[in-house]
Design a protein around this motif. Structure first.
Motif, PDB file in Angstrom:
ATOM      1  N   GLY A   1       0.849  -1.121   0.002  1.00 49.53           N
ATOM      2  CA  GLY A   1       0.112   0.013  -0.022  1.00 49.53           C
ATOM      3  C   GLY A   1       1.011   1.282   0.119  1.00 49.53           C
ATOM      4  O   GLY A   1       1.726   1.174   0.658  1.00 49.53           O
ATOM      5  N   VAL A   2       0.293   2.155  -0.539  1.00 41.67           N
ATOM      6  CA  VAL A   2       1.211   3.517  -0.795  1.00 41.67           C
ATOM      7  C   VAL A   2       0.260   4.876  -0.496  1.00 41.67           C
ATOM      8  O   VAL A   2      -1.116   4.588  -0.688  1.00 41.67           O
ATOM      9  CB  VAL A   2       1.642   3.744  -2.330  1.00 41.67           C
ATOM     10  CG1 VAL A   2       2.155   5.168  -2.397  1.00 41.67           C
ATOM     11  CG2 VAL A   2       2.563   2.538  -2.562  1.00 41.67           C
ATOM     12  N   GLY A   3       0.632   5.586   0.446  1.00 45.19           N
ATOM     13  CA  GLY A   3      -0.076   6.665   0.774  1.00 45.19           C
ATOM     14  C   GLY A   3       0.565   7.866   0.268  1.00 45.19           C
ATOM     15  O   GLY A   3       1.781   8.275   0.335  1.00 45.19           O
ATOM     16  N   VAL A   4      -0.528   8.843  -0.256  1.00 37.81           N
ATOM     17  CA  VAL A   4       0.319  10.105  -0.818  1.00 37.81           C
ATOM     18  C   VAL A   4      -0.633  11.140  -0.461  1.00 37.81           C
ATOM     19  O   VAL A   4      -1.786  11.166  -0.121  1.00 37.81           O
ATOM     20  CB  VAL A   4       0.002  10.143  -2.449  1.00 37.81           C
ATOM     21  CG1 VAL A   4       0.725  11.365  -3.035  1.00 37.81           C
ATOM     22  CG2 VAL A   4       0.944   8.942  -3.035  1.00 37.81           C
ATOM     23  N   VAL A   5      -0.054  12.454   0.015  1.00 36.80           N
ATOM     24  CA  VAL A   5      -0.729  13.563   0.612  1.00 36.80           C
ATOM     25  C   VAL A   5      -0.084  14.750  -0.201  1.00 36.80           C
ATOM     26  O   VAL A   5       1.158  15.069  -0.346  1.00 36.80           O
ATOM     27  CB  VAL A   5      -0.422  13.780   2.054  1.00 36.80           C
ATOM     28  CG1 VAL A   5      -1.424  15.239   2.564  1.00 36.80           C
ATOM     29  CG2 VAL A   5      -0.761  12.440   3.021  1.00 36.80           C
ATOM     30  N   ALA A   6      -0.991  15.491  -0.641  1.00 35.53           N
ATOM     31  CA  ALA A   6      -0.445  16.788  -1.644  1.00 35.53           C
ATOM     32  C   ALA A   6      -0.962  18.093  -0.498  1.00 35.53           C
ATOM     33  O   ALA A   6      -2.134  18.203  -0.461  1.00 35.53           O
ATOM     34  CB  ALA A   6      -1.238  16.768  -2.857  1.00 35.53           C
TER      35      ALA A   6
ATOM     36  N   CYS B   1      -5.655  13.636  -1.125  1.00 40.05           N
ATOM     37  CA  CYS B   1      -4.913  12.493  -0.537  1.00 40.05           C
ATOM     38  C   CYS B   1      -5.276  11.284  -1.303  1.00 40.05           C
ATOM     39  O   CYS B   1      -6.318  11.136  -1.884  1.00 40.05           O
ATOM     40  CB  CYS B   1      -5.479  12.254   1.026  1.00 40.05           C
ATOM     41  SG  CYS B   1      -4.951  13.328   1.917  1.00 40.05           S
ATOM     42  N   ALA B   2      -4.351  10.311  -1.289  1.00 42.70           N
ATOM     43  CA  ALA B   2      -4.613   8.949  -2.065  1.00 42.70           C
ATOM     44  C   ALA B   2      -3.986   7.830  -1.415  1.00 42.70           C
ATOM     45  O   ALA B   2      -3.117   7.791  -0.555  1.00 42.70           O
ATOM     46  CB  ALA B   2      -4.087   9.106  -3.511  1.00 42.70           C
ATOM     47  N   SER B   3      -4.624   6.742  -1.804  1.00 44.37           N
ATOM     48  CA  SER B   3      -4.314   5.294  -1.154  1.00 44.37           C
ATOM     49  C   SER B   3      -4.266   4.589  -2.393  1.00 44.37           C
ATOM     50  O   SER B   3      -5.277   4.468  -3.139  1.00 44.37           O
ATOM     51  CB  SER B   3      -5.289   4.848  -0.051  1.00 44.37           C
ATOM     52  OG  SER B   3      -5.001   3.581   0.159  1.00 44.37           O
ATOM     53  N   VAL B   4      -3.083   3.926  -2.506  1.00 41.14           N
ATOM     54  CA  VAL B   4      -3.006   3.081  -3.797  1.00 41.14           C
ATOM     55  C   VAL B   4      -2.514   1.711  -3.322  1.00 41.14           C
ATOM     56  O   VAL B   4      -1.427   1.520  -2.348  1.00 41.14           O
ATOM     57  CB  VAL B   4      -1.802   3.594  -4.617  1.00 41.14           C
ATOM     58  CG1 VAL B   4      -1.737   2.823  -5.819  1.00 41.14           C
ATOM     59  CG2 VAL B   4      -2.019   5.226  -4.972  1.00 41.14           C
TER      60      VAL B   4
ATOM     61  N   SER C   1      10.605   3.816  -2.561  1.00 45.40           N
ATOM     62  CA  SER C   1      10.888   4.302  -3.921  1.00 45.40           C
ATOM     63  C   SER C   1       9.772   4.481  -4.733  1.00 45.40           C
ATOM     64  O   SER C   1       9.537   5.178  -5.549  1.00 45.40           O
ATOM     65  CB  SER C   1      12.172   3.385  -4.481  1.00 45.40           C
ATOM     66  OG  SER C   1      13.138   3.554  -3.652  1.00 45.40           O
ATOM     67  N   LYS C   2       9.106   3.165  -4.608  1.00 43.64           N
ATOM     68  CA  LYS C   2       7.775   2.979  -5.557  1.00 43.64           C
ATOM     69  C   LYS C   2       6.976   4.057  -5.104  1.00 43.64           C
ATOM     70  O   LYS C   2       6.197   4.594  -5.879  1.00 43.64           O
ATOM     71  CB  LYS C   2       7.295   1.641  -5.309  1.00 43.64           C
ATOM     72  CG  LYS C   2       6.084   1.009  -6.415  1.00 43.64           C
ATOM     73  CD  LYS C   2       6.543   1.195  -7.954  1.00 43.64           C
ATOM     74  CE  LYS C   2       5.536   0.633  -8.718  1.00 43.64           C
ATOM     75  NZ  LYS C   2       5.922   1.067 -10.252  1.00 43.64           N
ATOM     76  N   ALA C   3       6.718   4.152  -3.905  1.00 47.23           N
ATOM     77  CA  ALA C   3       5.577   5.234  -3.267  1.00 47.23           C
ATOM     78  C   ALA C   3       5.982   6.654  -3.867  1.00 47.23           C
ATOM     79  O   ALA C   3       5.076   7.209  -4.320  1.00 47.23           O
ATOM     80  CB  ALA C   3       5.844   5.155  -1.693  1.00 47.23           C
ATOM     81  N   ILE C   4       7.176   6.803  -3.824  1.00 50.08           N
ATOM     82  CA  ILE C   4       7.574   8.246  -4.265  1.00 50.08           C
ATOM     83  C   ILE C   4       7.369   8.380  -5.899  1.00 50.08           C
ATOM     84  O   ILE C   4       6.744   9.393  -6.237  1.00 50.08           O
ATOM     85  CB  ILE C   4       9.270   8.441  -4.170  1.00 50.08           C
ATOM     86  CG1 ILE C   4       9.340   8.761  -2.702  1.00 50.08           C
ATOM     87  CG2 ILE C   4       9.603   9.770  -4.838  1.00 50.08           C
ATOM     88  CD1 ILE C   4      10.910   8.678  -2.202  1.00 50.08           C
ATOM     89  N   LEU C   5       7.628   7.529  -6.628  1.00 52.60           N
ATOM     90  CA  LEU C   5       7.319   7.312  -7.963  1.00 52.60           C
ATOM     91  C   LEU C   5       5.731   7.689  -8.230  1.00 52.60           C
ATOM     92  O   LEU C   5       5.424   8.495  -8.982  1.00 52.60           O
ATOM     93  CB  LEU C   5       7.976   6.145  -8.728  1.00 52.60           C
ATOM     94  CG  LEU C   5       7.756   5.967 -10.250  1.00 52.60           C
ATOM     95  CD1 LEU C   5       8.368   7.313 -10.971  1.00 52.60           C
ATOM     96  CD2 LEU C   5       8.360   4.813 -10.911  1.00 52.60           C
ATOM     97  N   ILE C   6       5.074   6.853  -7.477  1.00 53.52           N
ATOM     98  CA  ILE C   6       3.571   6.954  -7.712  1.00 53.52           C
ATOM     99  C   ILE C   6       3.150   8.346  -7.190  1.00 53.52           C
ATOM    100  O   ILE C   6       2.191   8.842  -7.739  1.00 53.52           O
ATOM    101  CB  ILE C   6       3.016   6.018  -6.865  1.00 53.52           C
ATOM    102  CG1 ILE C   6       3.077   4.550  -7.379  1.00 53.52           C
ATOM    103  CG2 ILE C   6       1.300   6.326  -6.625  1.00 53.52           C
ATOM    104  CD1 ILE C   6       2.584   3.225  -6.410  1.00 53.52           C
ATOM    105  N   GLY C   7       3.581   8.928  -6.031  1.00 56.26           N
ATOM    106  CA  GLY C   7       3.401  10.481  -5.929  1.00 56.26           C
ATOM    107  C   GLY C   7       3.708  11.136  -6.850  1.00 56.26           C
ATOM    108  O   GLY C   7       3.038  12.317  -7.025  1.00 56.26           O
TER     109      GLY C   7
END
Length: 142
Positions: free
Chosen positions: A3-8, A18-21, A34-40
């Motif tokens: 799981g990846v979490g992103v906040v803008a 916000c996103a949950s992937v 690293s994958k989380a950063i790329l997804i962000g």
């Protein structure tokens, strides 16, 4: 599954989205970060953000990105993808933040249900995130 979490946030710290992937792969922690950063980065570009600061609580990954560390491992291939993705922004920088200041992304990475795909919130953030959004902001401002 990872799981990846992103906040803008905007320049004043207001949460934009916000996103949950959830991805159907399993990676070692450094590759996951690293994958989380790329997804962000991909999400930020999709949303039309042009001047960005990417934050991560994984200091070794942030340092490797900043140094553009060479290599041919899976980690370095992801770093290469990140470096290429920076071309999608007019201004792109990196910052390490303490794990305590990254609780929202951590929670988003673990949001149930654990199904593949992504969920993006533009407003009406889930209750479990509201307090964390404010607490992360306070920790990162101080």
């Amino acid at each position: 599954m990872i799981g990846v979490g992103v906040v803008a946030r905007d320049a004043e710290g207001k949460t934009l989205w916000c996103a949950s992937v959830k991805l159907g792969i399993k990676l070692e922690p450094k590759l996951t970060e690293s994958k989380a950063i790329l997804i962000g980065m991909e999400l930020a570009a999709e949303m039309g953000h042009d001047r960005v600061v990417f934050e991560s609580d994984c200091e070794p990954v942030v340092c490797a990105i900043k140094k553009k560390a060479p290599g041919c491992s899976s980690f370095h291939l992801l770093l290469d993808d990140i470096v290429v993705a920076t071309n999608r922004f007019s201004d792109c920088s990196w910052s390490w933040i303490h794990r305590d200041g990254n609780k929202v992304a951590h929670e988003l990475a673990h949001v149930p249900p654990l199904v593949l795909g992504r969920k993006i919130w533009y407003s009406d953030f889930p209750d479990f995130l509201c307090n964390l959004l404010n607490s992360d902001l306070q920790l990162n401002v101080n």
